[in-house]
Design an enzyme around this catalytic site. Structure first.
Site, PDB file in Angstrom:
ATOM      1  N   PHE A 295      31.256  35.655  44.651  1.00 33.23           N
ATOM      2  CA  PHE A 295      32.513  35.681  45.402  1.00 33.23           C
ATOM      3  C   PHE A 295      33.566  36.264  44.475  1.00 33.23           C
ATOM      4  O   PHE A 295      33.934  35.639  43.477  1.00 33.23           O
ATOM      5  CB  PHE A 295      32.853  34.240  45.802  1.00 33.23           C
ATOM      6  CG  PHE A 295      34.024  34.080  46.722  1.00 33.23           C
ATOM      7  CD1 PHE A 295      33.866  34.171  48.098  1.00 33.23           C
ATOM      8  CD2 PHE A 295      35.288  33.816  46.216  1.00 33.23           C
ATOM      9  CE1 PHE A 295      34.942  34.013  48.952  1.00 33.23           C
ATOM     10  CE2 PHE A 295      36.376  33.653  47.057  1.00 33.23           C
ATOM     11  CZ  PHE A 295      36.195  33.752  48.427  1.00 33.23           C
TER      12      PHE A 295
ATOM     13  N   SER B 159      45.444  32.525  39.291  1.00 31.23           N
ATOM     14  CA  SER B 159      46.134  31.666  40.259  1.00 31.23           C
ATOM     15  C   SER B 159      46.866  32.499  41.303  1.00 31.23           C
ATOM     16  O   SER B 159      46.928  32.141  42.477  1.00 31.23           O
ATOM     17  CB  SER B 159      47.136  30.771  39.523  1.00 31.23           C
ATOM     18  OG  SER B 159      46.456  29.868  38.684  1.00 31.23           O
TER      19      SER B 159
ATOM     20  N   ASP C  32      39.060  26.260  50.466  1.00 29.08           N
ATOM     21  CA  ASP C  32      39.094  24.870  50.958  1.00 29.08           C
ATOM     22  C   ASP C  32      37.706  24.247  50.823  1.00 29.08           C
ATOM     23  O   ASP C  32      37.561  23.113  50.346  1.00 29.08           O
ATOM     24  CB  ASP C  32      39.542  24.820  52.431  1.00 29.08           C
ATOM     25  CG  ASP C  32      41.049  25.016  52.591  1.00 29.08           C
ATOM     26  OD1 ASP C  32      41.771  25.008  51.580  1.00 29.08           O
ATOM     27  OD2 ASP C  32      41.499  25.185  53.750  1.00 29.08           O
TER      28      ASP C  32
ATOM     29  N   GLY D 165      35.261  25.447  48.837  1.00 28.00           N
ATOM     30  CA  GLY D 165      34.908  25.441  47.418  1.00 28.00           C
ATOM     31  C   GLY D 165      35.536  24.254  46.690  1.00 28.00           C
ATOM     32  O   GLY D 165      34.938  23.689  45.771  1.00 28.00           O
TER      33      GLY D 165
ATOM     34  N   GLU E 190      38.265  27.219  41.032  1.00 26.52           N
ATOM     35  CA  GLU E 190      38.606  26.985  42.445  1.00 26.52           C
ATOM     36  C   GLU E 190      40.042  26.444  42.572  1.00 26.52           C
ATOM     37  O   GLU E 190      40.364  25.698  43.482  1.00 26.52           O
ATOM     38  CB  GLU E 190      37.599  26.042  43.128  1.00 26.52           C
ATOM     39  CG  GLU E 190      36.514  26.784  43.901  1.00 26.52           C
ATOM     40  CD  GLU E 190      35.386  27.329  43.039  1.00 26.52           C
ATOM     41  OE1 GLU E 190      35.682  27.851  41.937  1.00 26.52           O
ATOM     42  OE2 GLU E 190      34.226  27.265  43.475  1.00 26.52           O
ATOM     43  N   GLY E 191      40.870  26.858  41.622  1.00 25.86           N
ATOM     44  CA  GLY E 191      42.277  26.460  41.627  1.00 25.86           C
ATOM     45  C   GLY E 191      42.534  25.353  40.627  1.00 25.86           C
ATOM     46  O   GLY E 191      41.917  24.284  40.695  1.00 25.86           O
TER      47      GLY E 191
END
Ligand code: COS
Length: 397
Positions: A133, A142, A253, A255, A375-376
């Site tokens: 991905f 970010s 969301d 992930g 993933e953030g």
């Protein structure tokens, strides 16, 4: 162990509950009896052995969330995330190998792909062709909407140029969902971003050497460089420009639920390890588990993981009913931060031994660290949560 297969009798609410519980019991045994004992080899070789990859494919682990019509088990969000938590008891490399397929890739193609795209790419993903991905870049992490990789329409193709960074599975990927800029200038709601399905064997794609990381040996990340890569225009997700940011955020969301569950599973294993050590290790003539300051660390850890587990069930149930961005972020943030505290306490319980590479505590401590970042980051989750709170507040006042 490889005769275990994910049963494919899905119901509207995911897989048949009884079949699922049987599968989960079998998976738990596979994790304990096969994946955990094989960890030293994964760490040594910095990859998941080919025979375990083959077993995981045969078991249907790449197809857990794919609709039945495309060869999958169509698990519900809750079922899938419970599987992730079980897998996360073993080295993170195993989850990393399957979870891009079952999480972000499948979510984005299910939600945003045309039927033809779903038939082709979900079937390939379910059969075990490994997916990656591509969102992050050297100059945008970010700030995803600032990505620079360009896709320019040329006849029946898009021509892609740019570099993706820290891409999980890049060295072993067959399939890619790559976020690209189809408009040079930023557009409202980030509609300058599109998503495109890419066969990773396409000429012009180069994969960098796997990056050397703090932990998570065997979970491979690398750069992907695109130089005049021609991809058929029919591979544009949803056959429409401008849908890529939405696809990425919806995929994230999912992930974030997966990373939260990975943090929970890893922390549960670490706590079990710490509990065993505390009952075996003696100081002042008795097991250190008898000392109240050790008990406090055990108890705080248990309570935090209980809270994380409750959040997991609730966030998954909400995600099954519709958009649950706030809850996915809150669960990811809480579970991974709690995981960080738990692995730190487990090192503390081990004392000097916790700092030695020969004990699991040291490796679990290093493996856990990335969960608060990818993933953030926790700070991005805070922004996502606060944005939703302020929006809800404005709507009711
Ligand atoms: N579900 C559905 N739609 C979403 C969404 C979601 N979770 N998130 C955003 N959108 C859509 C919405 O339409 C939104 O507009 P509205 O909020 O007005 O409806 C639009 O996309 C733009 O979203 P937003 O304004 O929140 O975009 P920003 O540019 O402000 O970016 C952050 C938001 C910073 C939160 C986003 O870039 C992000 O999540 N960054 C971190 C990326 C990341 O996790 N990277 C890690 C590695 S990736 S594997």
């Amino acid at each position: 162990m490889s005769e275990i297969t994910v049963p494919t009798q899905a119901t509207a609410a995911g897989m048949d509950p009884e079949l699922f519980e049987t599968f989960l019991d079998q998976l738990r045994r596979y994790v304990r009896e096969r994946l955990i004992p094989a960890e030293p080899g994964v760490i040594e070789a910095n990859c998941v052995p080919a025979e375990i990859m083959a077993e995981m494919k045969d078991m249907g682990l790449f197809a857990m969330t794919t609709p039945e019509e495309f060869g999958g088990a169509d698990m519900s969000v809750t079922q899938y995330i419970r599987v992730v938590r079980e897998m996360a008891w073993a080295a993170p490399a195993y989850r990393a190998a399957v979870s891009i397929n079952t999480g972000m890739f499948t979510t984005a193609v299910r939600k945003g792909g045309t039927r033809e795209q779903q038939a082709e790419w979900l079937t390939r993903s379910a059969s075990g062709e490994v997916a990656c991905f591509g969102l992050t870049e050297p100059d945008s992490g970010s700030d995803s909407a600032a990505l620079k990789t360009r896709a320019v329409r040329d006849g029946d193709d898009y021509v892609i140029n740019g570099t993706k960074r820290y891409i999980t599975n890049a060295p072993i990927a067959d399939l890619g969902l790559i976020m690209v800029r189809t408009n040079a200038e930023p557009l409202p709601k980030n509609t300058h971003i599109s998503a495109i399905l890419v066969d990773m064997k396409t000429p012009g794609i180069t994969i960098g050497s796997p990056d050397h990381k703090m932990g998570q040996r065997g979970a491979l990340i690398a750069d992907i460089i695109f130089e005049d890569v021609r991809v058929p225009a029919r591979n544009l997700l949803g056959q429409e420009e401008g849908k890529g940011f939405l696809a990425a955020m919806q995929a994230l969301d999912s992930g974030r639920l997966s990373v939260g569950a990975a943090g929970l599973g890893l922390a549960e294993r670490a706590l079990e390890t710490g509990l065993r050590y505390a009952t075996e290790r003696k100081a002042f003539g008795e097991p250190i588990a008898n000392f109240q300051l050790i008990q406090a660390m055990l108890a705080d850890s248990k309570a935090e993981l209980y809270a994380a587990e409750c959040m997991m069930w609730d966030a998954c149930a909400r995600a099954e009913r519709g958009r649950a961005t706030l809850e996915c972020s809150a669960f990811k943030m809480f579970a991974t931060e709690a995981c960080g505290r738990v692995v730190d306490r487990v090192v503390q319980i081990y004392g000097g031994a916790g700092y030695l590479a020969e004990y699991d505590a040291e490796r679990l401590f290093r493996d856990a660290r990335i969960y608060r970042i990818y993933e953030g980051t926790t700070q991005i989750q805070q922004l996502v949560i606060a944005k939703q709170m302020l929006r809800d507040f404005a709507a009711r006042t």
